[in-house]
Enzyme design. Sequence first.
Site, PDB file in Angstrom:
ATOM      1  N   SER A 261      50.772  33.874  42.565  1.00 44.54           N
ATOM      2  CA  SER A 261      51.920  33.168  41.993  1.00 44.54           C
ATOM      3  C   SER A 261      53.168  34.000  42.279  1.00 44.54           C
ATOM      4  O   SER A 261      53.685  34.694  41.405  1.00 44.54           O
ATOM      5  CB  SER A 261      51.730  32.980  40.478  1.00 44.54           C
ATOM      6  OG  SER A 261      52.790  32.236  39.924  1.00 44.54           O
TER       7      SER A 261
ATOM      8  N   GLU B  90      31.484  47.381  30.447  1.00 42.84           N
ATOM      9  CA  GLU B  90      32.774  46.746  30.696  1.00 42.84           C
ATOM     10  C   GLU B  90      32.938  45.478  29.855  1.00 42.84           C
ATOM     11  O   GLU B  90      33.879  44.716  30.062  1.00 42.84           O
ATOM     12  CB  GLU B  90      32.940  46.429  32.183  1.00 42.84           C
ATOM     13  CG  GLU B  90      33.072  47.687  33.041  1.00 42.84           C
ATOM     14  CD  GLU B  90      33.477  47.393  34.472  1.00 42.84           C
ATOM     15  OE1 GLU B  90      33.681  46.201  34.796  1.00 42.84           O
ATOM     16  OE2 GLU B  90      33.604  48.343  35.255  1.00 42.84           O
TER      17      GLU B  90
END
Length: 375
Positions: A295, A325
């Site tokens: 973007s 994680e």
Amino acid sequence: MDLFVYGTLRSQRLMAAVAGEGPLTCTAATLFDYAVFPVAGNVVPFIASAKGQQAQGLIWRDLTDAQMRRLDAYEGAFGYGFGPVTVQTANGSATAQAYLPPVDMAPGTGEWSLAHWEADHLAPAILAAKDLFSHDPLPDHATLRRMWPMIESRAWSKYRATAAPATVRFAPQQSDITVADAAPPAGRFFRFQTTRLTHQRFDGGQAQDLPREGFVGVDAAIVLPYDPKRDKVVLVEQVRLGPALRHDPNPWMLEPVAGIVDARETPAQAALREVKEEAWLDLTRLLPAGSFYVSPGASTDYFNTYVGLCDLPQDAPYLGGLDHEHEDLRLHPMGFDEALALADSGEIQTGPALYLLYWLLRHRAALRADPDAVI
């Protein structure tokens, strides 16, 4: 205060970035019965006692309290202790302070070279220092240690940036665009930056001091695993914050394997690592499928995409990811046509998944005929 340094802070450019404003003068110095090694598995220098050897370094003279506060933030987060050392200079022995590694840190093998480190690591180290000292107030040591991998990843993302071809678009000179800080960046993991943008206009004029805001992210590696023999892919399902913040009723997304490109890691290395960690797969071939901004109007995020050839005998969904994680992943092996049907129905809502499926649609026949085909 006088500070003896033996590693990366011997680089005058890095020392200036870390210490900040104020004079910097130095003297060559030697610490006897010590040697400098690389830290095991890393490029960071490590000093350890070594009878009969010498650690070459510098004494930075008369550092101010403000400079020492910055140096303490930079060094202290990693457990380095502060203590006196006696070194030899051209004018005789001298006492200075030094940051010494914790006792439980193990040295690597071989010799550490400042010249070799500067060639490959100085530029991103300066970028990381700039990122660190843009925080106001500076984070405490424990917080900084948690933040440091992302600080380094952002720095290496900037370091990797290279100019793509400009055969149709504008080919700028360095002076054609200026991005000035309008306020300190906000955020600890990702960062949000308010800027003022000045750039060359297509009509020959100049756009001056345009207020702009941007999201400072990192480089990522995106991989769609594909078995050309069975004509199957794997999609990863996980809950995502972005859709949840948009009030999407179902923020569980179907995506390729994806992960951050760590500091000192190539995108291809990150791709292979992430496929192993998330999907528990070994790839036989990694095919680059394009790299792009996601973007560009407001984000630095940059995706390096791949199709990874592999063996996919399983049919049932299975769980993947790493517990440490906090990954909660469900992997979906499926036929390529089934995946395309999910794209057509709108169930796949993530750009990288759609992009890689359509890339594979273009090259699928060649890969099924010959997995070693030149693509």
